[in-house]
Design a protein around this motif. Sequence first.
Motif, PDB file in Angstrom:
ATOM      1  N   UNK A  80       0.837  -1.199   0.000  1.00 20.91           N
ATOM      2  CA  UNK A  80       0.000   0.000   0.000  1.00 20.91           C
ATOM      3  C   UNK A  80       0.874   1.252   0.000  1.00 20.91           C
ATOM      4  N   UNK A  81       1.925   1.214   0.809  1.00 22.41           N
ATOM      5  CA  UNK A  81       2.866   2.329   0.895  1.00 22.41           C
ATOM      6  C   UNK A  81       3.523   2.580  -0.464  1.00 22.41           C
ATOM      7  N   UNK A  82       4.013   1.504  -1.091  1.00 23.14           N
ATOM      8  CA  UNK A  82       4.780   1.644  -2.331  1.00 23.14           C
ATOM      9  C   UNK A  82       3.910   1.985  -3.531  1.00 23.14           C
ATOM     10  N   UNK A  83       2.738   1.355  -3.626  1.00 18.48           N
ATOM     11  CA  UNK A  83       1.907   1.510  -4.817  1.00 18.48           C
ATOM     12  C   UNK A  83       0.888   2.636  -4.670  1.00 18.48           C
ATOM     13  N   UNK A  84       0.097   2.586  -3.598  1.00 15.05           N
ATOM     14  CA  UNK A  84      -1.019   3.526  -3.452  1.00 15.05           C
ATOM     15  C   UNK A  84      -0.588   4.908  -2.982  1.00 15.05           C
ATOM     16  N   UNK A  85       0.360   4.953  -2.047  1.00  9.08           N
ATOM     17  CA  UNK A  85       0.747   6.247  -1.475  1.00  9.08           C
ATOM     18  C   UNK A  85       1.806   6.935  -2.324  1.00  9.08           C
ATOM     19  N   UNK A  86       2.954   6.276  -2.502  1.00  6.73           N
ATOM     20  CA  UNK A  86       4.070   6.905  -3.223  1.00  6.73           C
ATOM     21  C   UNK A  86       3.928   6.723  -4.735  1.00  6.73           C
ATOM     22  N   UNK A  87       3.660   5.503  -5.164  1.00  7.93           N
ATOM     23  CA  UNK A  87       3.622   5.209  -6.597  1.00  7.93           C
ATOM     24  C   UNK A  87       2.552   5.945  -7.365  1.00  7.93           C
ATOM     25  N   UNK A  88       1.359   6.065  -6.778  1.00  9.23           N
ATOM     26  CA  UNK A  88       0.255   6.700  -7.496  1.00  9.23           C
ATOM     27  C   UNK A  88       0.243   8.222  -7.359  1.00  9.23           C
ATOM     28  N   UNK A  89       1.214   8.789  -6.653  1.00  7.10           N
ATOM     29  CA  UNK A  89       1.224  10.244  -6.459  1.00  7.10           C
ATOM     30  C   UNK A  89       1.927  10.987  -7.591  1.00  7.10           C
ATOM     31  N   UNK A  90       2.485  10.243  -8.547  1.00 10.97           N
ATOM     32  CA  UNK A  90       3.207  10.835  -9.683  1.00 10.97           C
ATOM     33  C   UNK A  90       4.332  11.779  -9.227  1.00 10.97           C
ATOM     34  N   UNK A  92       4.573  13.453  -6.456  1.00 10.07           N
ATOM     35  CA  UNK A  92       4.192  14.525  -5.529  1.00 10.07           C
ATOM     36  C   UNK A  92       4.489  14.155  -4.074  1.00 10.07           C
ATOM     37  N   UNK A  93       4.419  12.852  -3.761  1.00  8.14           N
ATOM     38  CA  UNK A  93       4.732  12.386  -2.408  1.00  8.14           C
ATOM     39  C   UNK A  93       5.986  11.533  -2.473  1.00  8.14           C
ATOM     40  N   UNK A  94       7.060  11.995  -1.840  1.00  4.74           N
ATOM     41  CA  UNK A  94       8.305  11.231  -1.808  1.00  4.74           C
ATOM     42  C   UNK A  94       8.222  10.174  -0.719  1.00  4.74           C
ATOM     43  N   UNK A  95       9.122   9.198  -0.786  1.00  6.61           N
ATOM     44  CA  UNK A  95       9.104   8.158   0.241  1.00  6.61           C
ATOM     45  C   UNK A  95       9.474   8.729   1.605  1.00  6.61           C
ATOM     46  N   UNK A  96      10.258   9.822   1.626  1.00  6.41           N
ATOM     47  CA  UNK A  96      10.597  10.457   2.903  1.00  6.41           C
ATOM     48  C   UNK A  96       9.338  11.032   3.575  1.00  6.41           C
ATOM     49  N   UNK A  97       8.488  11.678   2.770  1.00 10.56           N
ATOM     50  CA  UNK A  97       7.243  12.235   3.311  1.00 10.56           C
ATOM     51  C   UNK A  97       6.318  11.123   3.793  1.00 10.56           C
ATOM     52  N   UNK A  98       6.220  10.063   3.011  1.00  8.69           N
ATOM     53  CA  UNK A  98       5.366   8.939   3.396  1.00  8.69           C
ATOM     54  C   UNK A  98       5.877   8.275   4.670  1.00  8.69           C
ATOM     55  N   UNK A  99       7.198   8.134   4.778  1.00  9.34           N
ATOM     56  CA  UNK A  99       7.770   7.553   5.999  1.00  9.34           C
ATOM     57  C   UNK A  99       7.500   8.437   7.213  1.00  9.34           C
ATOM     58  N   UNK A 100       7.480   9.741   7.013  1.00  7.77           N
ATOM     59  CA  UNK A 100       7.169  10.654   8.114  1.00  7.77           C
ATOM     60  C   UNK A 100       5.752  10.418   8.623  1.00  7.77           C
ATOM     61  N   UNK A 101       4.821  10.205   7.691  1.00  5.31           N
ATOM     62  CA  UNK A 101       3.432   9.909   8.078  1.00  5.31           C
ATOM     63  C   UNK A 101       3.352   8.577   8.824  1.00  5.31           C
ATOM     64  N   UNK A 102       4.112   7.580   8.345  1.00  6.81           N
ATOM     65  CA  UNK A 102       4.133   6.276   9.010  1.00  6.81           C
ATOM     66  C   UNK A 102       4.698   6.418  10.423  1.00  6.81           C
ATOM     67  N   UNK A 103       5.748   7.234  10.569  1.00  8.26           N
ATOM     68  CA  UNK A 103       6.351   7.450  11.889  1.00  8.26           C
ATOM     69  C   UNK A 103       5.351   8.112  12.839  1.00  8.26           C
ATOM     70  N   UNK A 104       4.647   9.122  12.346  1.00  6.54           N
ATOM     71  CA  UNK A 104       3.651   9.820  13.171  1.00  6.54           C
ATOM     72  C   UNK A 104       2.530   8.859  13.571  1.00  6.54           C
ATOM     73  N   UNK A 105       2.099   8.020  12.627  1.00  6.49           N
ATOM     74  CA  UNK A 105       1.056   7.040  12.936  1.00  6.49           C
ATOM     75  C   UNK A 105       1.543   6.035  13.967  1.00  6.49           C
ATOM     76  N   UNK A 106       2.809   5.636  13.859  1.00  3.94           N
ATOM     77  CA  UNK A 106       3.388   4.703  14.823  1.00  3.94           C
ATOM     78  C   UNK A 106       3.396   5.270  16.232  1.00  3.94           C
ATOM     79  N   UNK A 107       3.785   6.547  16.364  1.00 10.07           N
ATOM     80  CA  UNK A 107       3.772   7.209  17.672  1.00 10.07           C
ATOM     81  C   UNK A 107       2.348   7.268  18.222  1.00 10.07           C
ATOM     82  N   UNK A 108       1.391   7.585  17.347  1.00  8.55           N
ATOM     83  CA  UNK A 108      -0.011   7.659  17.762  1.00  8.55           C
ATOM     84  C   UNK A 108      -0.506   6.303  18.256  1.00  8.55           C
ATOM     85  N   UNK A 109      -0.154   5.231  17.541  1.00  3.18           N
ATOM     86  CA  UNK A 109      -0.598   3.901  17.942  1.00  3.18           C
ATOM     87  C   UNK A 109       0.046   3.463  19.258  1.00  3.18           C
ATOM     88  N   UNK A 110       1.308   3.846  19.487  1.00  2.06           N
ATOM     89  CA  UNK A 110       1.954   3.523  20.758  1.00  2.06           C
ATOM     90  C   UNK A 110       1.233   4.216  21.913  1.00  2.06           C
TER      91      UNK A 110
END
Length: 201
Positions: A80-90, A92-110
């Motif tokens: 989902x990260x590779x195809x839907x988030x980064x891949x389909x953004x043409x 516009x969303x770099x993997x660094x930005x996507x990883x930042x969102x994943x990190x924030x979500x991880x902190x929230x879940x903790x």
Amino acid sequence: MFNIKENQTTVKKEILAGITTFFTMVYIVVVNPGILSGTGVPFDQVFTATIIAAVVGTLWMALAANFPIAIAPGMGLNAYFAVSVVGSSNGEISYQTAFSAVFAAGILFIILSLTPLRKQLIEAIPANLKYGITAGIGLFIAFVGLRGAGIITANEANLVGLGNLHSPGVILALIGLAFSVVLMVMNVNGALFFGMILTGL
């Protein structure tokens, strides 16, 4: 420390279970970097991070929770990260930005896991949705495995087609799968492990 006798098990059984679990899940060490490297993340960095995450998560479950569960990055979300988030953004969303969102979500879940809200959220999810998610992830992993073995291939007409069943790799995969299934039907402990050993040999 691990309440071996209280859980009616033995050290030998636990070591065999650990080895079986390791060989069953170690595919993620290669598959996860293979999927995420398509977004531009260096393969070796994801490879190392995947191993560290699996080691830390599994040790945490063993030493803090005393629970025999192996933890590793999951299949499904990486695609989902590779195809839907980064891949389909043409771009516009770099993997660094996507990883930042994943990190924030991880902190929230903790944070959520430390509050009673976590239990309420889990109980709020319908049972059929939980089963559906589990089955969907299982089918996705099976799909990746069948594709990697060459049993199925890409097909322009209907997206998925049958691979070359005469190739040595496909025959080997089918023999190993059949052997594992027979052992599982016979209730042999470590059926998947023995199936992998036979296939490897």
